[in-house]
Design an enzyme around this catalytic site. Structure first.
Site, PDB file in Angstrom:
ATOM      1  N   SER A 112       0.799  -1.219   0.000  1.00 50.26           N
ATOM      2  CA  SER A 112       0.000   0.000   0.000  1.00 50.26           C
ATOM      3  C   SER A 112       0.828   1.263   0.000  1.00 50.26           C
ATOM      4  CB  SER A 112      -0.935   0.005   1.201  1.00 50.26           C
ATOM      5  OG  SER A 112      -0.198  -0.037   2.401  1.00 50.26           O
ATOM      6  N   CYS A 113       1.851   1.358   0.816  1.00 49.31           N
ATOM      7  CA  CYS A 113       2.522   2.648   0.997  1.00 49.31           C
ATOM      8  C   CYS A 113       4.002   2.442   1.167  1.00 49.31           C
ATOM      9  CB  CYS A 113       1.937   3.374   2.211  1.00 49.31           C
ATOM     10  SG  CYS A 113       2.946   4.751   2.747  1.00 49.31           S
ATOM     11  N   GLY A 114       4.795   3.032   0.289  1.00 56.43           N
ATOM     12  CA  GLY A 114       6.229   2.820   0.343  1.00 56.43           C
ATOM     13  C   GLY A 114       6.905   3.449   1.527  1.00 56.43           C
ATOM     14  N   ALA A 115       6.236   4.331   2.237  1.00 57.81           N
ATOM     15  CA  ALA A 115       6.826   4.954   3.415  1.00 57.81           C
ATOM     16  C   ALA A 115       6.432   4.255   4.698  1.00 57.81           C
ATOM     17  CB  ALA A 115       6.418   6.422   3.497  1.00 57.81           C
TER      18      ALA A 115
END
Length: 259
Positions: A112-115
């Protein structure tokens, strides 16, 4: 990285709806903020998430990540402001906090979210810089890229395309995660030594897509649906050309340069 492509012609003004001066508070896109989750006083992960209903988010993430096994292991929940986002502190037994801290470096999002998985908010904002002024890709070239994106659609996956100045596909990445698809395009560009003029991603635009594009020194990022206000704010600060394509129906420029 060497640039081996012809110069980009300025995009005619009428090809884009200019949203560069629209106040962030008036944007219609989704909200996101860095949400740092802490067990006692130890930051364990930072998620990019919508800043509502944070207690259920924190409890749910703590449970699914294996930090806790029961709701009653959390004695209290407090929310405080950070420079860019919010901190949610879960009061838990010291033993659970130590166990979670040992696991934290291995906890990274895969879709979902690379961070997500960063320990501290500062890690989420690290490495950003102001890009050299560069005109956005022409509307004609971007529409050519949109046609290629539709033709290369893979069911159940996001697609990212690296485009040259004419809208021709240079590199392609597909993955269940939008940020992973973009990473594949950036990685291929690094391997062949030829960066694209623009990247086009089959998703909405959230902060991590802006970050990755800026770090790769790619001047234009285009996505299919609305950017978050935080993505626009950072794109403007970094002089990134940020385009919302509204699934090919219209083109809106939220930051960057027309000419």
């Amino acid at each position: 990285m060497p640039m081996n492509m012809p110069p980009v012609s300025p995009a005619p003004v009428e090809e884009y709806t200019d949203r560069r001066d629209r106040p962030l508070r008036d944007l219609d896109g989704p909200r996101e903020m860095p949400i740092t989750l802490a067990l006692n006083d130890e930051a364990v992960a930072t998620l990019l998430a919508t800043p509502e209903s944070l207690e259920p988010l924190a409890i749910g993430h703590a449970f699914t990540a294996g930090w806790i096994t029961r709701r009653d292991q959390v004695a209290d929940i407090t929310v405080s402001r950070l420079r860019h986002g919010l901190r949610v502190r879960l009061g838990v037994p010291a033993r659970l906090a130590r166990q979670a801290a040992r696991r934290a470096p291995c906890e990274a999002s895969v879709s979902s979210c690379g961070a997500c998985g960063a320990l501290e908010e500062a890690e989420v904002m690290a490495g950003l810089t102001r890009l050299p002024p560069h005109p956005v890709l022409s509307g004609e070239a971007l529409r050519q890229g949109l046609a290629a994106l539709e033709a290369r659609h893979c069911r159940g996956q996001h697609t990212a395309l690296g485009l040259d100045a004419r809208g021709e596909v240079m590199t392609q990445g597909q993955d269940i995660g939008r940020h992973n698809a973009l990473d594949r395009v950036i990685g291929e560009s690094l391997l062949n030594g030829t960066p694209p003029e623009a990247v086009l991603v089959s998703s909405r635009c959230s902060l991590e897509l802006v970050q990755k594009t800026v770090r790769a020194h790619i001047p234009t990022l285009a996505t299919l649906s609305l950017p978050s206000a935080l993505a626009v704010e950072v794109a403007r600060a970094c002089e990134l050309n940020l385009v919302c394509c509204h699934r090919g129906r219209s083109l809106e420029l939220f930051s960057g340069r027309l000419s």
